[in-house]
Every structure is written in structure tokens, then in C-alpha cells.
Design a protein around this motif. Structure first.
Motif, PDB file in Angstrom:
ATOM      1  N   TRP A   1      -7.362   5.117   4.802  1.00  7.28           N
ATOM      2  CA  TRP A   1      -6.930   4.896   3.430  1.00  7.28           C
ATOM      3  C   TRP A   1      -6.333   6.162   2.834  1.00  7.28           C
ATOM      4  O   TRP A   1      -6.511   7.266   3.369  1.00  7.28           O
ATOM      5  CB  TRP A   1      -8.090   4.401   2.572  1.00  7.28           C
TER       6      TRP A   1
ATOM      7  N   ALA B   1      -6.311   7.973  -1.026  1.00  7.72           N
ATOM      8  CA  ALA B   1      -6.877   7.932  -2.373  1.00  7.72           C
ATOM      9  C   ALA B   1      -6.222   8.994  -3.240  1.00  7.72           C
ATOM     10  O   ALA B   1      -5.876  10.083  -2.774  1.00  7.72           O
ATOM     11  CB  ALA B   1      -8.391   8.140  -2.335  1.00  7.72           C
TER      12      ALA B   1
ATOM     13  N   GLY C   1      -9.709   8.670   6.136  1.00  3.63           N
ATOM     14  CA  GLY C   1      -8.981   8.619   4.878  1.00  3.63           C
ATOM     15  C   GLY C   1      -8.438   9.980   4.481  1.00  3.63           C
ATOM     16  O   GLY C   1      -8.837  11.016   5.017  1.00  3.63           O
TER      17      GLY C   1
ATOM     18  N   ARG D   1       4.124   5.271  -8.116  1.00  2.00           N
ATOM     19  CA  ARG D   1       4.700   3.922  -8.247  1.00  2.00           C
ATOM     20  C   ARG D   1       6.015   3.978  -8.997  1.00  2.00           C
ATOM     21  O   ARG D   1       6.999   3.343  -8.606  1.00  2.00           O
ATOM     22  CB  ARG D   1       3.695   3.010  -8.952  1.00  2.00           C
TER      23      ARG D   1
ATOM     24  N   LYS E   1      -1.981   7.847   7.699  1.00  2.00           N
ATOM     25  CA  LYS E   1      -2.434   6.454   7.587  1.00  2.00           C
ATOM     26  C   LYS E   1      -1.889   5.608   8.737  1.00  2.00           C
ATOM     27  O   LYS E   1      -2.616   4.793   9.326  1.00  2.00           O
ATOM     28  CB  LYS E   1      -1.987   5.885   6.245  1.00  2.00           C
ATOM     29  N   GLU E   2      -0.620   5.798   9.089  1.00  2.00           N
ATOM     30  CA  GLU E   2      -0.026   5.039  10.195  1.00  2.00           C
ATOM     31  C   GLU E   2      -0.726   5.343  11.512  1.00  2.00           C
ATOM     32  O   GLU E   2      -0.931   4.453  12.350  1.00  2.00           O
ATOM     33  CB  GLU E   2       1.458   5.368  10.302  1.00  2.00           C
TER      34      GLU E   2
ATOM     35  N   PRO F   1      -0.867   5.141  -2.758  1.00  2.00           N
ATOM     36  CA  PRO F   1      -2.284   5.166  -2.390  1.00  2.00           C
ATOM     37  C   PRO F   1      -2.874   3.763  -2.308  1.00  2.00           C
ATOM     38  O   PRO F   1      -2.425   2.833  -2.977  1.00  2.00           O
ATOM     39  CB  PRO F   1      -2.926   5.965  -3.522  1.00  2.00           C
ATOM     40  N   ASP F   2      -3.905   3.632  -1.485  1.00  2.00           N
ATOM     41  CA  ASP F   2      -4.656   2.376  -1.387  1.00  2.00           C
ATOM     42  C   ASP F   2      -5.793   2.335  -2.402  1.00  2.00           C
ATOM     43  O   ASP F   2      -6.241   1.263  -2.799  1.00  2.00           O
ATOM     44  CB  ASP F   2      -5.280   2.243   0.009  1.00  2.00           C
ATOM     45  N   ARG F   3      -6.268   3.523  -2.773  1.00  2.00           N
ATOM     46  CA  ARG F   3      -7.426   3.609  -3.659  1.00  2.00           C
ATOM     47  C   ARG F   3      -7.098   4.549  -4.820  1.00  2.00           C
ATOM     48  O   ARG F   3      -6.487   5.597  -4.620  1.00  2.00           O
ATOM     49  CB  ARG F   3      -8.652   4.124  -2.901  1.00  2.00           C
ATOM     50  N   ARG F   4      -7.535   4.144  -6.007  1.00  2.00           N
ATOM     51  CA  ARG F   4      -7.297   4.954  -7.203  1.00  2.00           C
ATOM     52  C   ARG F   4      -8.632   5.513  -7.683  1.00  2.00           C
ATOM     53  O   ARG F   4      -9.600   4.766  -7.837  1.00  2.00           O
ATOM     54  CB  ARG F   4      -6.630   4.121  -8.299  1.00  2.00           C
TER      55      ARG F   4
END
Length: 339
Positions: free
Chosen positions: A102, A104, A78, A114, A96-97, A155-158
Motif C-alpha cells: 500500500w 499511505a 507499504g 488527486r 507498489k507494483e 495513495p491507497d490509504r489516507r
């Protein structure tokens, strides 16, 4: 553990001991030279703190630097990003690719990323042009100062303040330190008395703290930054692993120095405003302040950043009741209040 800043060409990946490594990643065309990306050992695969600028040379430096330390980028579990700026988050998507890991980020910066993805280019240009005009920039400067950075990967995680990063066997805790960005975080490696400081606390320079749009009156990023410095100082004399310049001891002492620098800067700015009988635009105030180069030598883009920093200082003084914005005028203007 202390090292001095050297040109990027003289930088090398380093084993910092205790299952922590650093890799210098270049920032093409930027006087900062490079971002220090850190890797922390984990049974699931290393976790990176930041990733560097999205550029082929930067990717070669990151992947090659990790390989020189015996780490294949495909094994990264990550990337935890201290903040959304491109020299920190730019390569997170490519990592990530390559690894399936992940990404974060603090929830406040994740919301901005976003928004950047959702904002059309023409909307961004219109927003920025109007912001510059309201600050007092002339039309020629407005046209040259507009820019739109490429947004980083979502991000995948906040993360929130106090959250532990997914790092089995270690304790890496997010410390929310807003100011440089709303969602900037430092990362406290509690089992080793180390603090990854991102851009919040650097050994020689201070980070840009601006307000966007310049004339917002519902936030106080410089006030947040100063409060965040106090919070870092309370952590004690931890070893600091910053994203730029060099590693240094006693982050608390440096946080106090930076706080003092900005407190003095606010005193000087209020004195400058008190000497002027007429209200001033943000652009006029920025031109009066001291930068690392004379105002006339700054490019339009750098003038825009300087105006953002001037606006943040004006807003902090306004929040303290030392200046006021003149109601009902466009562009917005500020004047000192009587002591």
C-alpha cells in the motif's frame, strides 16, 4: 547515531539498529544529492518511510540498497510518504507494483495529488503563468519559470494526525506538521523514541515554505510551519531521522533553532518593507531577500520558488497585522503598517 552529510557517492545503506535501516537514494541533478529512505521491520514485511525520486538510477539504488541489507523490495508491505514531493513520493508507485503493498499519505497531500492527476497540462501552465504575472514577474520570466512536475502515484490509504501506521508489533504514529506542504507528516516511532522528520526538521538547512498561488489570503503556511515546529519541540529530545543530510539527536532543540531563524527573518523583512515608502510586488520583495545565491544568479524556476517563499513570509506578516496588501491592484502589492 549522528552522521554528517557526505556526497552521494560516499553514502551506504546502514543498519541503524532496532529494526530500522536507511538507504540513500540519489536525486539526479539536485544539489540535495539524495533522499534517505528508511525501512522499518514488520512481521508483514518492511514498511518504507518515503521512496525517493522516480528515476532508473534511483530505483536501482533503492532496490539494490534494500537487497544489501537483506530486504527484497517485493516483500515491502507499504510505503508511508511524509509528503507528496517527487524526491519522497516518486518511487512509491514502482514499489507498489513490485510488492503489491500500500501507499499511505496525509489526506491533505492526497487531495493535492488527486488535483495534479486531474489537472490538464495546459490548465496548469495557464494557472502558473497567471500566478507569476500577478506576483510581478516580467513576461520573459513568466515563460521560463513555468514547470509541471509529474504527479506521484495516488495513495491507497489516507492518514490523519494521530493515526497509527499499519506496522504490526510497533507504534508508528503520524504527526501532522503542515508548512512545507499542507499534508506533511513526521512519524513518531514511539517504542524507540525516534522521529522520522521528512523535510520538516533537517539538521543544517531549512525546508522551502511557500504559498501557491502566491496571493492567497485564506491560508498561512509559514504560520502553520512555525506552529508545527512548536509541536515537534514538545515531543522532547527524540533522535531525528530526516529525509536529507544526516541523522541527529535532539529534534526539539533543532526545531527551536529553526523557529528562531524564521522569526528573525520576519523581523528583517518587515524592516525592509518599512524602509520603502511605496508598496512592493511579491517579485520585488523576493529580489530584496537573502537567498543561498544572489537573485541575479537564480534561474527563473528558482526565482519562482523564492517568490513563493517571500509570499509565505508576507502572508505571515499580514496575518500578524504587520503588513497589508493594497486592495484593487494587479499585480498584488504589500506595504508595512505603522508599529
Amino acid at each position: 547515531m549522528k552522521s554528517r552529510r557526505r556526497p552521494y557517492a560516499e553514502q551506504r545503506p546502514q543498519d541503524l539498529g532496532g529494526g530500522v535501516w536507511s538507504v540513500p537514494v540519489p536525486i539526479p541533478g539536485n544539489p540535495l544529492g539524495y533522499t534517505l529512505v528508511y525501512a522499518i521491520e514488520s512481521p508483514k514485511g518492511p514498511v518504507l518511510v518515503d521512496a525517493g525520486w522516480n528515476h532508473p538510477d534511483a530505483w536501482d539504488a533503492l532496490s539494490g540498497g534494500l537487497a544489501a541489507l537483506g530486504i527484497d523490495v517485493s516483500t515491502v508491505s507499504g510505503v508511508v510518504v511524509t509528503h507528496f514531493h517527487p524526491d519522497h513520493a516518486g518511487l512509491a508507485g514502482q514499489v507498489k507494483e513490485a510488492s503489491g503493498g500500500w501507499i499511505a499519505m496525509h489526506e491533505d497531500d492526497a487531495a493535492l495529488v488527486r488535483l495534479m492527476h486531474d489537472y490538464a497540462a495546459e490548465e496548469h501552465e495557464s494557472f502558473q503563468s497567471d500566478m507569476l504575472r500577478r506576483a510581478g514577474a516580467d513576461p520573459g520570466e513568466v515563460r521560463q519559470a513555468v514547470s509541471r512536475p509529474t504527479p506521484p502515484a495516488l495513495p491507497d490509504r489516507r492518514l490523519r494526525d494521530g493515526d497509527l501506521v499499519d506496522l504490526p508489533g510497533r507504534k508508528l504514529r503520524a504527526v501532522h506538521t503542515p508548512g512545507h506542504t499542507p499534508g506533511h507528516i513526521c512519524l513518531h516511532l514511539e517504542d524507540a523514541d525516534r522521529l522520522f522528520t521528512g523535510d520538516h526538521v533537517l539538521p543544517d538547512i531549512t525546508p522551502h515554505v511557500g504559498i501557491y498561488p502566491y496571493d492567497r489570503d485564506d491560508v498561512d503556511p509559514l504560520g502553520d510551519f512555525l506552529d508545527s515546529l512548536d509541536r515537534v519541540a514538545e515531543l522532547g529530545p527524540l533522535d531525528a531521522l530526516p529525509a536529507h543530510e544526516w541523522i541527529f539527536p535532539d529534534v526539539a532543540a533543532r526545531a527551536v533553532e529553526i523557529r528562531h531563524h524564521h522569526d528573525e527573518k520576519l523581523v528583517r523583512l518587515r524592516a525592509l518593507l518599512a524602509q520603502r515608502p511605496e508598496p512592493l510586488t511579491i517579485w520585488e520583495v523576493a529580489a530584496m531577500m537573502t537567498w543561498n545565491r544572489p537573485w541575479d544568479d537564480l534561474s527563473p524556476v528558482l526565482r519562482g520558488m523564492a517568490a513563493g517563499e517571500a509570499a509565505a513570509h508576507l502572508r505571515a506578516l499580514e496575518a500578524r497585522g504587520e503588513v497589508r496588501r493594497v486592495p484593487g491592484v494587479d499585480p498584488v502589492r504589500f506595504q508595512a503598517l505603522d508599529s
